[in-house]
Scaffold this active site. Structure first.
Site, PDB file in Angstrom:
ATOM      1  N   SER A  13       0.861  -1.180   0.000  1.00  0.00           N
ATOM      2  CA  SER A  13       0.000   0.000   0.000  1.00  0.00           C
ATOM      3  C   SER A  13       0.890   1.220   0.000  1.00  0.00           C
ATOM      4  CB  SER A  13      -0.865  -0.005   1.271  1.00  0.00           C
ATOM      5  OG  SER A  13      -1.518   1.231   1.447  1.00  0.00           O
TER       6      SER A  13
ATOM      7  N   TYR B  55      -1.678  -0.165  10.664  1.00  0.00           N
ATOM      8  CA  TYR B  55      -1.770  -0.557   9.261  1.00  0.00           C
ATOM      9  C   TYR B  55      -0.514  -0.122   8.504  1.00  0.00           C
ATOM     10  CZ  TYR B  55      -3.587  -0.948   4.496  1.00  0.00           C
ATOM     11  OH  TYR B  55      -3.764  -1.273   3.165  1.00  0.00           O
TER      12      TYR B  55
END
Length: 195
Positions: free
Chosen positions: A154, A167
């Site tokens: 990501s 995250y």
């Protein structure tokens, strides 16, 4: 790209990015295993898991493209379940040529509000899951001298984001893991086999 006669596993393949990856692989002729954790009503770190109906729908859509496709239940945080997944895919579709480590979860909270359970869940699914899946398929790829591994990270793995500390940390770890795994001799063994 012609992927006929190849077998691909997509973790987290029932919906979202994973579904898109599975569809793209199928359009190129790959046989696809949709590997997902589908437990009705269950959530992990506040993230709703895929349903059995979503897995079945994706498998059906793949099959309508004219390729073999199966759904395989797996918890990527459990080595025993991953081994069972590899055995099932190998038995039903053939040896695994492509592994797409896409399974992942996200939870949004300030670092002071993030619980230890939330942190552990994101690290387990997003990082440990990739490690365990690679560990399970790499020996077969080396033995056959062919294979590809694709890991979904990501932009959060490149820079921080507010309320996403756990995250972001997990996706930074994914990028570090990929860089380490790509260093020879593993890379040399896989690349020389496809040259």
């Amino acid at each position: 790209m012609d992927l006929r006669d190849t077998v691909a596993v997509v973790t987290g393949g029932a919906r979202g990015i994973g579904r898109g990856i599975a569809m793209a692989l199928a359009r190129e002729g790959a046989r696809v295993a949709v590997a997902d954790l589908y437990t009705p009503g269950q959530t992990t770190a506040g993230y709703a898991l895929s349903t059995e109906q979503e897995v079945a729908k994706t498998v059906h859509e793949l099959q309508t493209l004219g390729v073999q496709a199966i759904g395989v239940p797996v918890d990527v945080t459990r080595a025993d379940q991953i081994q069972t997944m590899v055995q099932t895919v190998t038995r039903d579709l053939g040896p695994i040529d492509i592994l797409c480590n896409n399974a992942g979860i996200v939870d949004v909270a300030l670092v002071v509000d993030t619980t230890e359970a939330q942190w552990d869940a994101m690290m387990d699914v997003n990082v440990k899951g990739i490690f365990l899946c690679c560990k399970a398929v790499v020996p077969g790829m080396i033995e056959r001298r062919r294979g590809r591994i694709i890991n979904t990270a990501s932009i959060a793995g490149k820079r921080g984001a507010a309320r996403l500390s756990a995250y972001c940390a997990s996706k930074h770890a994914v990028i570090g893991l990929v860089r380490a795994v790509a260093i020879p001799p593993l890379l040399r063994d896989l690349v020389s086999a496809s040259s």
